[in-house]
Design a protein around this motif. Structure first.
Motif, PDB file in Angstrom:
ATOM      1  N   UNK A 181     -24.317 -88.920  -0.277  1.00  0.00           N
ATOM      2  CA  UNK A 181     -24.743 -87.527  -0.423  1.00  0.00           C
ATOM      3  C   UNK A 181     -23.535 -86.623  -0.642  1.00  0.00           C
ATOM      4  N   UNK A 182     -23.779 -85.477  -1.246  1.00  0.00           N
ATOM      5  CA  UNK A 182     -22.697 -84.522  -1.514  1.00  0.00           C
ATOM      6  C   UNK A 182     -22.367 -83.649  -0.313  1.00  0.00           C
ATOM      7  N   UNK A 183     -23.342 -83.475   0.589  1.00  0.00           N
ATOM      8  CA  UNK A 183     -23.152 -82.612   1.758  1.00  0.00           C
ATOM      9  C   UNK A 183     -23.398 -83.401   3.038  1.00  0.00           C
ATOM     10  N   UNK A 184     -22.883 -82.938   4.163  1.00  0.00           N
ATOM     11  CA  UNK A 184     -23.194 -83.577   5.446  1.00  0.00           C
ATOM     12  C   UNK A 184     -24.699 -83.591   5.709  1.00  0.00           C
ATOM     13  N   UNK A 185     -25.135 -84.501   6.553  1.00  0.00           N
ATOM     14  CA  UNK A 185     -26.565 -84.639   6.839  1.00  0.00           C
ATOM     15  C   UNK A 185     -27.126 -83.344   7.411  1.00  0.00           C
ATOM     16  N   UNK A 186     -28.311 -82.963   6.920  1.00  0.00           N
ATOM     17  CA  UNK A 186     -28.952 -81.746   7.391  1.00  0.00           C
ATOM     18  C   UNK A 186     -28.505 -80.493   6.681  1.00  0.00           C
ATOM     19  N   UNK A 187     -27.762 -80.653   5.590  1.00  0.00           N
ATOM     20  CA  UNK A 187     -27.346 -79.483   4.821  1.00  0.00           C
ATOM     21  C   UNK A 187     -27.497 -79.756   3.337  1.00  0.00           C
ATOM     22  N   UNK A 188     -27.639 -78.674   2.569  1.00  0.00           N
ATOM     23  CA  UNK A 188     -27.860 -78.770   1.129  1.00  0.00           C
ATOM     24  C   UNK A 188     -26.823 -77.935   0.396  1.00  0.00           C
ATOM     25  N   UNK A 189     -26.484 -78.365  -0.817  1.00  0.00           N
ATOM     26  CA  UNK A 189     -25.487 -77.658  -1.625  1.00  0.00           C
ATOM     27  C   UNK A 189     -26.177 -76.521  -2.366  1.00  0.00           C
ATOM     28  N   UNK A 190     -26.019 -75.311  -1.864  1.00  0.00           N
ATOM     29  CA  UNK A 190     -26.634 -74.137  -2.486  1.00  0.00           C
ATOM     30  C   UNK A 190     -25.607 -73.015  -2.550  1.00  0.00           C
ATOM     31  N   UNK A 191     -25.562 -72.331  -3.670  1.00  0.00           N
ATOM     32  CA  UNK A 191     -24.639 -71.202  -3.808  1.00  0.00           C
ATOM     33  C   UNK A 191     -23.189 -71.601  -3.705  1.00  0.00           C
ATOM     34  N   UNK A 192     -22.883 -72.841  -4.092  1.00  0.00           N
ATOM     35  CA  UNK A 192     -21.503 -73.309  -4.091  1.00  0.00           C
ATOM     36  C   UNK A 192     -20.993 -73.820  -2.766  1.00  0.00           C
ATOM     37  N   UNK A 193     -21.865 -73.921  -1.751  1.00  0.00           N
ATOM     38  CA  UNK A 193     -21.442 -74.426  -0.450  1.00  0.00           C
ATOM     39  C   UNK A 193     -22.575 -75.206   0.196  1.00  0.00           C
ATOM     40  N   UNK A 194     -22.271 -75.934   1.263  1.00  0.00           N
ATOM     41  CA  UNK A 194     -23.278 -76.720   1.970  1.00  0.00           C
ATOM     42  C   UNK A 194     -23.871 -75.880   3.099  1.00  0.00           C
ATOM     43  N   UNK A 195     -25.153 -75.575   3.015  1.00  0.00           N
ATOM     44  CA  UNK A 195     -25.833 -74.754   4.008  1.00  0.00           C
ATOM     45  C   UNK A 195     -26.901 -75.576   4.720  1.00  0.00           C
ATOM     46  N   UNK A 196     -27.133 -75.266   5.982  1.00  0.00           N
ATOM     47  CA  UNK A 196     -28.109 -75.986   6.792  1.00  0.00           C
ATOM     48  C   UNK A 196     -29.520 -75.799   6.241  1.00  0.00           C
ATOM     49  N   UNK A 197     -30.279 -76.888   6.179  1.00  0.00           N
ATOM     50  CA  UNK A 197     -31.668 -76.857   5.699  1.00  0.00           C
ATOM     51  C   UNK A 197     -32.405 -78.003   6.351  1.00  0.00           C
ATOM     52  N   UNK A 198     -33.603 -77.739   6.890  1.00  0.00           N
ATOM     53  CA  UNK A 198     -34.331 -78.763   7.631  1.00  0.00           C
ATOM     54  C   UNK A 198     -35.518 -79.293   6.829  1.00  0.00           C
ATOM     55  N   UNK A 199     -35.645 -80.605   6.794  1.00  0.00           N
ATOM     56  CA  UNK A 199     -36.840 -81.280   6.278  1.00  0.00           C
ATOM     57  C   UNK A 199     -37.471 -82.020   7.459  1.00  0.00           C
ATOM     58  N   UNK A 200     -38.755 -81.839   7.670  1.00  0.00           N
ATOM     59  CA  UNK A 200     -39.420 -82.418   8.833  1.00  0.00           C
ATOM     60  C   UNK A 200     -40.100 -83.747   8.496  1.00  0.00           C
ATOM     61  N   UNK A 201     -40.517 -84.446   9.536  1.00  0.00           N
ATOM     62  CA  UNK A 201     -41.343 -85.654   9.416  1.00  0.00           C
ATOM     63  C   UNK A 201     -40.744 -86.724   8.505  1.00  0.00           C
ATOM     64  N   UNK A 202     -39.421 -86.874   8.561  1.00  0.00           N
ATOM     65  CA  UNK A 202     -38.775 -87.917   7.774  1.00  0.00           C
ATOM     66  C   UNK A 202     -38.419 -87.512   6.364  1.00  0.00           C
ATOM     67  N   UNK A 203     -38.662 -86.247   5.990  1.00  0.00           N
ATOM     68  CA  UNK A 203     -38.274 -85.783   4.667  1.00  0.00           C
ATOM     69  C   UNK A 203     -36.760 -85.751   4.515  1.00  0.00           C
ATOM     70  N   UNK A 204     -36.288 -85.880   3.279  1.00  0.00           N
ATOM     71  CA  UNK A 204     -34.858 -85.945   2.972  1.00  0.00           C
ATOM     72  C   UNK A 204     -34.511 -84.873   1.945  1.00  0.00           C
ATOM     73  N   UNK A 205     -33.403 -84.183   2.145  1.00  0.00           N
ATOM     74  CA  UNK A 205     -32.960 -83.193   1.161  1.00  0.00           C
ATOM     75  C   UNK A 205     -32.508 -83.868  -0.124  1.00  0.00           C
ATOM     76  N   UNK A 206     -32.944 -83.326  -1.253  1.00  0.00           N
ATOM     77  CA  UNK A 206     -32.410 -83.786  -2.535  1.00  0.00           C
ATOM     78  C   UNK A 206     -30.921 -83.446  -2.595  1.00  0.00           C
ATOM     79  N   UNK A 207     -30.182 -84.236  -3.336  1.00  0.00           N
ATOM     80  CA  UNK A 207     -28.767 -83.955  -3.484  1.00  0.00           C
ATOM     81  C   UNK A 207     -28.562 -82.754  -4.406  1.00  0.00           C
ATOM     82  N   UNK A 208     -27.580 -81.934  -4.073  1.00  0.00           N
ATOM     83  CA  UNK A 208     -27.255 -80.733  -4.866  1.00  0.00           C
ATOM     84  C   UNK A 208     -28.470 -79.838  -5.053  1.00  0.00           C
ATOM     85  N   UNK A 209     -29.291 -79.748  -4.018  1.00  0.00           N
ATOM     86  CA  UNK A 209     -30.520 -78.958  -4.085  1.00  0.00           C
ATOM     87  C   UNK A 209     -30.946 -78.601  -2.672  1.00  0.00           C
TER      88      UNK A 209
END
Length: 358
Positions: free
Chosen positions: A217-245
């Protein structure tokens, strides 16, 4: 043997224009699935499915292939049709008269939209039943950097096979042979991403090997690459953040932007893989070779999600029900203490729409 490939054209068969998700269930796009992901020398047919649910495309061409080739007479292709919608294509792979191991390995699916979008590629895997090549249900692993921009990975379990007394394991990453590796391999750097093949010496030429895809992944677990940086974002029930999204990839049966709700909320034989705004739905029982509760089905969304058994199942063949107190895709989630016997498919009752989740 030559590479095997099968092509079929996606044609919308009903008046509804497109196959896509509802407001409750996000579009998962193009994904592959397979049943059964683990087979023996004398096992019955396996089925590989290429499924498209993305709103952007009306029609296009699917191609399913396998790099090592298959005996062509053992392979049949067909259209995947349910509820008047052609959702994609499938391969029905029977047992070849010779070289049973040619069924094992990585299958590749490409979707080329007719309206000029980019080609999408996904992978899925089929492996042999073998106590010497037992990965305990691991087909893909997603590894995360220790911190934003770091080349060091956050702690992650080693990949490989359960040690069974055999010392003749051979590892390759891509086409490059690795040296001094035993049954397990530690992952420490972002450079460790890629496709690993583990075999038993010369038997690999007969198809006796397993593969594990390591996704970085491009960002640490539990964060997404938005606006040029890795920001915290939660996916529940086993969901996974898309990379660079900042979008969540939800496990089958779950929807909403953060995967917080079951779609649909029921525990009968109707387990939804995809649906449309007009009510057409694709169920696990609609898949050739499938069954009502998605037993034995490995679903591969790619990106950071990789390949996982459908919720309620785990193991090399995705055929073992979750043990008591565990639930979700690959059974990695725990029931809450106040509901220790929660549904192995849907988790705690608070996930169900009838209990206030909408």
């Amino acid at each position: 043997m030559a590479t095997m490939a099968s092509t079929c054209v996606l044609v919308v068969l009903s008046i509804v224009n497109i196959v896509y998700g509802t407001s409750e269930q996000p579009d998962q796009g193009f994904f592959l699935a397979v049943t059964s992901p683990e087979v023996g020398r004398k096992a019955s047919n396996i089925y590989v499915y290429a499924i498209q649910t993305d709103v952007r495309f009306d029609d296009g061409t699917f191609e399913l292939s396998k790099e090592t080739g298959l005996v062509s007479t053992s392979v049949k292709a067909g259209a995947l049709i349910a509820d008047g919608i052609q959702w994609g294509c499938y391969l029905d792979v029977g047992l070849p008269s010779r070289f049973a191991g040619t069924r094992f390995g990585r299958y590749t699916g490409d979707f080329t939209p007719d309206n000029g979008g980019s080609v999408e590629t996904r992978y899925t895997f089929v492996r042999p039943k073998s106590k010497f090549l037992d990965t305990r249900g691991v087909y893909t692993v997603t590894a995360y950097p220790e911190s934003e921009g770091s080349s060091k990975l956050a702690p992650i379990d080693p990949i490989g096979v359960v040690f069974s007394g055999c010392r003749s394991y051979r590892w390759c990453k891509g086409k490059k042979r690795l040296r001094n590796t035993g049954p397990r391999l530690a992952l420490t750097s972002v450079e460790d991403g890629g496709l690993y093949t583990i075999s038993r010496g010369s038997r690999s030429k007969q198809g006796w090997y397993v593969q594990i895809l390591v996704i970085i992944a491009s960002c640490p677990e539990g964060s997404a690459f938005t606006g040029g940086t890795c920001d915290t974002r939660e996916c529940k029930n086993g969901g996974i953040l898309r990379d660079l999204s900042s979008d969540c990839i939800c496990t089958p049966f779950f929807g909403t932007s953060d995967c917080s709700c079951v779609v649909p909320a029921r525990e009968d034989d109707l387990f939804t893989l995809a649906d449309t705004r007009n009510g057409e739905e694709l169920y696990c029982r609609d898949l050739p070779g499938g069954n009502g509760k998605c037993k034995g089905l490995l679903v591969c969304y790619g990106d950071n999600y990789g390949c996982k058994c459908t919720p309620g199942w785990y193991g090399n063949g995705c055929e073992q029900p979750c043990p008591k107190g565990r639930w979700g895709a690959n059974c990695v989630l725990h029931c809450p203490s106040e509901e220790p016997d929660c549904s192995r498919f849907f988790g705690p009752s608070t996930n169900l729409r009838s209990n206030g989740c909408s």
